[in-house]
Design a protein around this motif. Structure first.
Motif, PDB file in Angstrom:
ATOM      1  N   LEU A   7       3.979   7.960  -5.646  1.00 38.51           N
ATOM      2  CA  LEU A   7       4.692   8.304  -4.504  1.00 38.51           C
ATOM      3  C   LEU A   7       3.901   7.582  -3.293  1.00 38.51           C
ATOM      4  O   LEU A   7       2.833   7.998  -3.005  1.00 38.51           O
ATOM      5  CB  LEU A   7       4.650   9.813  -4.391  1.00 38.51           C
ATOM      6  CG  LEU A   7       5.550  10.676  -5.271  1.00 38.51           C
ATOM      7  CD1 LEU A   7       4.330  10.864  -6.709  1.00 38.51           C
ATOM      8  CD2 LEU A   7       5.872  11.878  -4.819  1.00 38.51           C
ATOM      9  N   LYS A   8       4.773   6.812  -2.520  1.00 35.93           N
ATOM     10  CA  LYS A   8       3.991   6.022  -1.576  1.00 35.93           C
ATOM     11  C   LYS A   8       4.580   6.422  -0.039  1.00 35.93           C
ATOM     12  O   LYS A   8       5.982   6.752   0.019  1.00 35.93           O
ATOM     13  CB  LYS A   8       4.307   4.613  -1.881  1.00 35.93           C
ATOM     14  CG  LYS A   8       3.506   4.038  -3.165  1.00 35.93           C
ATOM     15  CD  LYS A   8       3.719   2.655  -3.319  1.00 35.93           C
ATOM     16  CE  LYS A   8       3.112   2.052  -4.498  1.00 35.93           C
ATOM     17  NZ  LYS A   8       3.357   0.710  -4.718  1.00 35.93           N
ATOM     18  N   ALA A   9       3.808   6.141   0.861  1.00 36.41           N
ATOM     19  CA  ALA A   9       4.177   6.440   2.378  1.00 36.41           C
ATOM     20  C   ALA A   9       4.571   7.738   2.657  1.00 36.41           C
ATOM     21  O   ALA A   9       6.008   8.034   2.897  1.00 36.41           O
ATOM     22  CB  ALA A   9       5.290   5.277   2.821  1.00 36.41           C
ATOM     23  N   PHE A  10       3.708   8.568   2.629  1.00 33.10           N
ATOM     24  CA  PHE A  10       3.777  10.085   2.746  1.00 33.10           C
ATOM     25  C   PHE A  10       4.389  10.243   4.313  1.00 33.10           C
ATOM     26  O   PHE A  10       3.665   9.821   5.332  1.00 33.10           O
ATOM     27  CB  PHE A  10       2.736  10.857   2.648  1.00 33.10           C
ATOM     28  CG  PHE A  10       2.911  12.578   2.736  1.00 33.10           C
ATOM     29  CD1 PHE A  10       4.002  13.130   2.202  1.00 33.10           C
ATOM     30  CD2 PHE A  10       1.928  13.131   3.591  1.00 33.10           C
ATOM     31  CE1 PHE A  10       4.048  14.489   2.342  1.00 33.10           C
ATOM     32  CE2 PHE A  10       2.044  14.611   3.917  1.00 33.10           C
ATOM     33  CZ  PHE A  10       3.101  15.214   3.194  1.00 33.10           C
ATOM     34  N   LYS A  11       5.279  10.611   4.540  1.00 32.18           N
ATOM     35  CA  LYS A  11       6.042  10.671   6.068  1.00 32.18           C
ATOM     36  C   LYS A  11       5.285  11.584   6.963  1.00 32.18           C
ATOM     37  O   LYS A  11       5.390  11.361   8.171  1.00 32.18           O
ATOM     38  CB  LYS A  11       7.397  11.118   5.874  1.00 32.18           C
ATOM     39  CG  LYS A  11       8.263  10.068   5.009  1.00 32.18           C
ATOM     40  CD  LYS A  11       9.710  10.612   5.288  1.00 32.18           C
ATOM     41  CE  LYS A  11      10.627   9.688   4.199  1.00 32.18           C
ATOM     42  NZ  LYS A  11      12.098  10.107   4.067  1.00 32.18           N
ATOM     43  N   LEU A  12       4.461  12.693   6.728  1.00 29.26           N
ATOM     44  CA  LEU A  12       3.721  13.312   7.514  1.00 29.26           C
ATOM     45  C   LEU A  12       2.400  12.818   7.971  1.00 29.26           C
ATOM     46  O   LEU A  12       1.707  13.405   9.033  1.00 29.26           O
ATOM     47  CB  LEU A  12       3.541  14.850   7.004  1.00 29.26           C
ATOM     48  CG  LEU A  12       4.921  15.567   6.723  1.00 29.26           C
ATOM     49  CD1 LEU A  12       4.781  16.843   6.194  1.00 29.26           C
ATOM     50  CD2 LEU A  12       5.608  15.677   8.146  1.00 29.26           C
ATOM     51  N   ILE A  13       1.945  11.963   7.430  1.00 31.69           N
ATOM     52  CA  ILE A  13       0.438  11.356   7.619  1.00 31.69           C
ATOM     53  C   ILE A  13       0.857   9.850   7.550  1.00 31.69           C
ATOM     54  O   ILE A  13       0.889   9.122   6.631  1.00 31.69           O
ATOM     55  CB  ILE A  13      -0.441  11.715   6.494  1.00 31.69           C
ATOM     56  CG1 ILE A  13      -0.516  13.349   6.434  1.00 31.69           C
ATOM     57  CG2 ILE A  13      -1.871  11.296   6.789  1.00 31.69           C
ATOM     58  CD1 ILE A  13      -1.693  13.506   5.302  1.00 31.69           C
ATOM     59  N   GLU A  14       0.295   9.098   8.747  1.00 38.74           N
ATOM     60  CA  GLU A  14       0.338   7.772   8.756  1.00 38.74           C
ATOM     61  C   GLU A  14      -0.676   7.128   7.789  1.00 38.74           C
ATOM     62  O   GLU A  14      -1.835   7.579   7.788  1.00 38.74           O
ATOM     63  CB  GLU A  14       0.167   7.153  10.253  1.00 38.74           C
ATOM     64  CG  GLU A  14       1.391   7.739  11.055  1.00 38.74           C
ATOM     65  CD  GLU A  14       1.057   6.853  12.498  1.00 38.74           C
ATOM     66  OE1 GLU A  14       0.241   6.184  12.613  1.00 38.74           O
ATOM     67  OE2 GLU A  14       1.848   7.443  13.597  1.00 38.74           O
ATOM     68  N   GLU A  15      -0.202   6.085   7.168  1.00 40.68           N
ATOM     69  CA  GLU A  15      -1.380   5.152   6.271  1.00 40.68           C
ATOM     70  C   GLU A  15      -1.785   6.202   5.212  1.00 40.68           C
ATOM     71  O   GLU A  15      -3.024   6.128   4.923  1.00 40.68           O
ATOM     72  CB  GLU A  15      -2.121   4.574   7.072  1.00 40.68           C
ATOM     73  CG  GLU A  15      -1.526   3.500   8.029  1.00 40.68           C
ATOM     74  CD  GLU A  15      -2.908   2.726   8.835  1.00 40.68           C
ATOM     75  OE1 GLU A  15      -4.117   2.998   8.595  1.00 40.68           O
ATOM     76  OE2 GLU A  15      -2.322   2.013   9.772  1.00 40.68           O
ATOM     77  N   ALA A  16      -1.116   7.027   4.801  1.00 39.70           N
ATOM     78  CA  ALA A  16      -1.592   7.945   3.851  1.00 39.70           C
ATOM     79  C   ALA A  16      -1.566   7.162   2.497  1.00 39.70           C
ATOM     80  O   ALA A  16      -0.802   6.294   2.146  1.00 39.70           O
ATOM     81  CB  ALA A  16      -0.588   9.320   3.619  1.00 39.70           C
ATOM     82  N   GLN A  17      -2.659   7.599   1.672  1.00 41.53           N
ATOM     83  CA  GLN A  17      -2.989   7.069   0.315  1.00 41.53           C
ATOM     84  C   GLN A  17      -2.022   7.548  -0.572  1.00 41.53           C
ATOM     85  O   GLN A  17      -1.454   8.668  -0.593  1.00 41.53           O
ATOM     86  CB  GLN A  17      -4.263   7.357  -0.043  1.00 41.53           C
ATOM     87  CG  GLN A  17      -5.466   6.889   0.656  1.00 41.53           C
ATOM     88  CD  GLN A  17      -5.733   5.213   0.567  1.00 41.53           C
ATOM     89  OE1 GLN A  17      -5.229   4.730  -0.533  1.00 41.53           O
ATOM     90  NE2 GLN A  17      -5.775   4.505   1.392  1.00 41.53           N
ATOM     91  N   PRO A  18      -1.289   6.296  -1.382  1.00 39.32           N
ATOM     92  CA  PRO A  18      -0.451   6.808  -2.395  1.00 39.32           C
ATOM     93  C   PRO A  18      -0.687   7.890  -3.533  1.00 39.32           C
ATOM     94  O   PRO A  18      -2.014   7.859  -3.645  1.00 39.32           O
ATOM     95  CB  PRO A  18       0.102   5.464  -3.231  1.00 39.32           C
ATOM     96  CG  PRO A  18      -1.023   4.635  -2.841  1.00 39.32           C
ATOM     97  CD  PRO A  18      -1.849   5.005  -1.579  1.00 39.32           C
TER      98      PRO A  18
END
Length: 444
Positions: free
Chosen positions: A378-389
Motif C-alpha cells: 500500500l503506497k502513498a497514504f493520502k493523509l500523510i505526505e511522503e508516508a512510507q509504504p
C-alpha cells in the motif's frame, strides 16, 4: 447384459415373485433386515463412516457393541437406518419429491457438532464445491447461487415423469430410468455442502421402493467402476449406459434375493472371519490414504485450487475494498519459491532455490515448490505526505504432510493436503491482515 436386458430380467424376477404369492411376514422381516444391513453399511462406509458391518448388524438388532467410534458415525448410521426402515415398512412411500422434503431428509440423515456446520444442515450450499475425478481433473458442481433454480428444474422434471407413470401414459418412462436419472442429475448439482452421495442414493431408492422395486447399494468391489462411470457421465460427456447398467444389476441382485427367500435359499454371505477381514482391509486403506497425502505436484495443485488461491484473492479484494480511498496504489503480488537442481550448489551436493513472481490466474509449475507468498503493498497514504509504504506478507509453506498458512505475526493455520481452509478461517485471515494495516497506519 445391456441396461435394457437387465431391466427386462428384473421384470421377469418380479413376475416370478408375484406368481408364487409374494413373501410372508417372516420372510419380509428377513429380507428387510438384509436390505437395511447392506444399504446402511455400504452407503455410509463409502462416505468415510468407520462402523463395521458387524457393528451395524448389532445396532439394527438392538445389541449395541460399539466402542472407540466417533459419535457422528454412530448417529448417522442410526439416522440412516430409521429413514430406510420407514421406506421399507408397510406404509405407502411417496414417489414425488419436493425441496422441503429433501432439506428435511438432509437434516435427518446428517450430523454436525460445531455451530457453523449445524446451520448448514437442511440448507443449500453457500459456497461452490468440487471433486477430483479418477483422471485427476477437478470438476466443479453447479455453483451455489444456481442451486435453487437447478433443483427446481430437476424436481419438476422428476415429478412430471412420476406423474406420467402413475397416470399410465403411453410414453411414460420406466421407474428405474426415473430413479437413475434423478441420481445422476442430483449429484451433478450436489446441492449440499456434505452428504450429497448419501442423499442421492436414499432418494433414488425411495423412488424405486415407491414403484415396488428393490433398493440398490454399491459394494466395495463395485465402487471403483461406479465412481468412474459416474465421472464419465458428469465430467466427460459419456453415455449413461455403463453406469445405469451397473446400478440396474445391483437392483437385480436385491430382486433376486426375494426369489431366493421364496425358494428357501440363504441370502446371507458367509460371515466367518468377515469382521476380521473387513478390519484388515480398513487398516490397509487408511495406511494407503496416509501415504497418498504426502506432498506432490498433484496435491499442491489441488490445495491451490480449493484453498490458497481463494484465500489470496479474497484477502486482496478485502484490502482493496477497505483501503482504496486512503492510498494511491494498492497491489498484491505473489512469489513462488522452489527448490532447484544444478548450478554450483547442486554440483556440490547442496540444494539451490529460485523465486519467481506468479499469476494466480495463470499456469503454475509446482515441482519442488517450498512456499507461495502473497505480498500486499500500500503506497502513498493520502493523509500523510511522503508516508512510507506499508507492506505485509501472507505465506503458505508446503511441508511433507501439511501446508501451513503463516500470517507473519505468530498466527499459523496447519492443514493436511486433503483438508480445505474453512470460510471462517479465510475471513479471520482477511480481518487480521486489515487490522495489521490499521496498526501500521497508526505507527506512521
Amino acid at each position: 447384459m445391456t441396461y435394457i436386458e437387465v431391466k427386462g430380467k428384473i421384470e421377469q424376477l418380479k413376475q416370478q415373485v408375484e406368481a408364487q404369492g409374494g413373501l410372508n411376514s417372516e420372510q419380509l422381516q428377513k429380507l428387510y433386515h438384509k436390505f437395511r444391513l447392506e444399504c446402511n453399511y455400504f452407503s455410509n462406509s463409502s462416505e468415510g463412516n468407520s462402523l463395521t458391518k458387524e457393528e451395524i448388524r448389532g445396532l439394527i438388532t438392538g445389541v449395541v457393541n460399539v466402542s472407540n467410534k466417533p459419535l457422528q458415525d454412530l448417529i448417522e448410521i442410526k439416522n440412516h437406518d430409521e429413514v430406510l426402515n420407514e421406506m421399507l415398512g408397510d406404509g405407502l412411500v411417496e414417489a414425488h419429491l419436493s425441496e422441503k422434503y429433501i432439506k428435511q431428509l438432509h437434516m435427518r440423515l446428517m450430523y454436525a457438532e460445531d455451530v457453523e456446520s449445524k446451520q448448514m444442515l437442511g440448507q443449500w450450499k453457500v459456497k461452490d464445491n468440487t471433486v477430483k475425478t479418477y483422471k485427476g481433473d477437478v470438476y466443479s458442481y453447479v455453483a451455489a447461487d444456481e442451486v435453487k433454480a437447478e433443483m427446481k428444474e430437476l424436481l419438476n422434471r422428476t415429478n412430471e415423469a412420476i406423474d406420467y407413470i402413475l397416470k399410465g401414459k403411453k410414453y411414460a418412462p420406466h421407474p428405474i430410468d426415473v430413479a437413475l436419472n434423478f441420481h445422476v442429475e442430483f449429484l451433478k448439482i450436489s446441492p449440499f455442502e456434505k452428504g450429497n452421495g448419501i442423499l442421492a442414493r436414499m432418494l433414488s431408492n425411495q423412488i424405486l421402493i415407491a414403484f415396488v422395486y428393490t433398493p440398490f447399494w454399491v459394494t466395495d468391489t463395485e465402487a471403483k467402476a461406479y465412481e468412474q462411470y459416474l465421472a464419465d457421465v458428469m465430467c466427460y460427456e459419456g453415455t449413461k449406459d455403463d453406469l445405469f447398467g451397473l446400478v440396474a444389476q445391483q437392483i437385480m441382485r436385491s430382486q433376486q434375493m426375494i426369489v431366493d427367500i421364496q425358494e428357501g435359499k440363504s441370502i446371507e454371505e458367509s460371515e466367518k472371519f468377515y469382521n476380521q477381514i473387513e478390519l484388515m482391509k480398513r487398516k490397509l486403506k487408511e495406511k494407503e490414504e496416509e501415504k497418498s497425502k504426502v506432498k506432490s505436484e498433484e496435491w499442491l495443485e489441488s490445495v491451490f485450487a480449493h484453498s490458497i488461491r481463494p484465500l489470496f484473492t479474497q484477502v486482496e479484494s478485502k484490502v482493496q475494498e477497505s483501503f482504496t480511498e486512503l492510498f494511491d496504489e494498492i497491489k498484491g503480488s505473489y512469489t513462488l519459491k522452489s527448490a532447484s537442481n544444478g548450478g554450483a550448489m547442486g554440483f556440490l551436493g547442496g540444494g539451490g532455490s529460485s523465486e519467481k513472481e506468479v499469476d494466480l490466474d495463470g499456469s503454475i509449475t509446482w515441482k519442488g515448490a517450498e512456499y507461495l507468498q502473497a505480498t500486499f503493498s500500500l503506497k502513498a497514504f493520502k493523509l500523510i505526505e511522503e508516508a512510507q509504504p506499508i507492506e505485509l506478507t501472507l505465506t503458505c509453506t508446503f511441508e511433507e504432510l501439511t501446508y501451513i498458512v503463516d500470517l507473519g505475526n505468530g498466527t499459523v493455520y496447519t492443514k493436511e493436503y486433503d483438508q480445505q481452509l474453512e470460510e471462517t478461517v479465510v475471513k479471520a485471515i482477511g480481518d487480521a491482515i486489515c487490522e495489521a494495516i490499521v496498526k501500521a497506519i497508526h505507527a506512521m
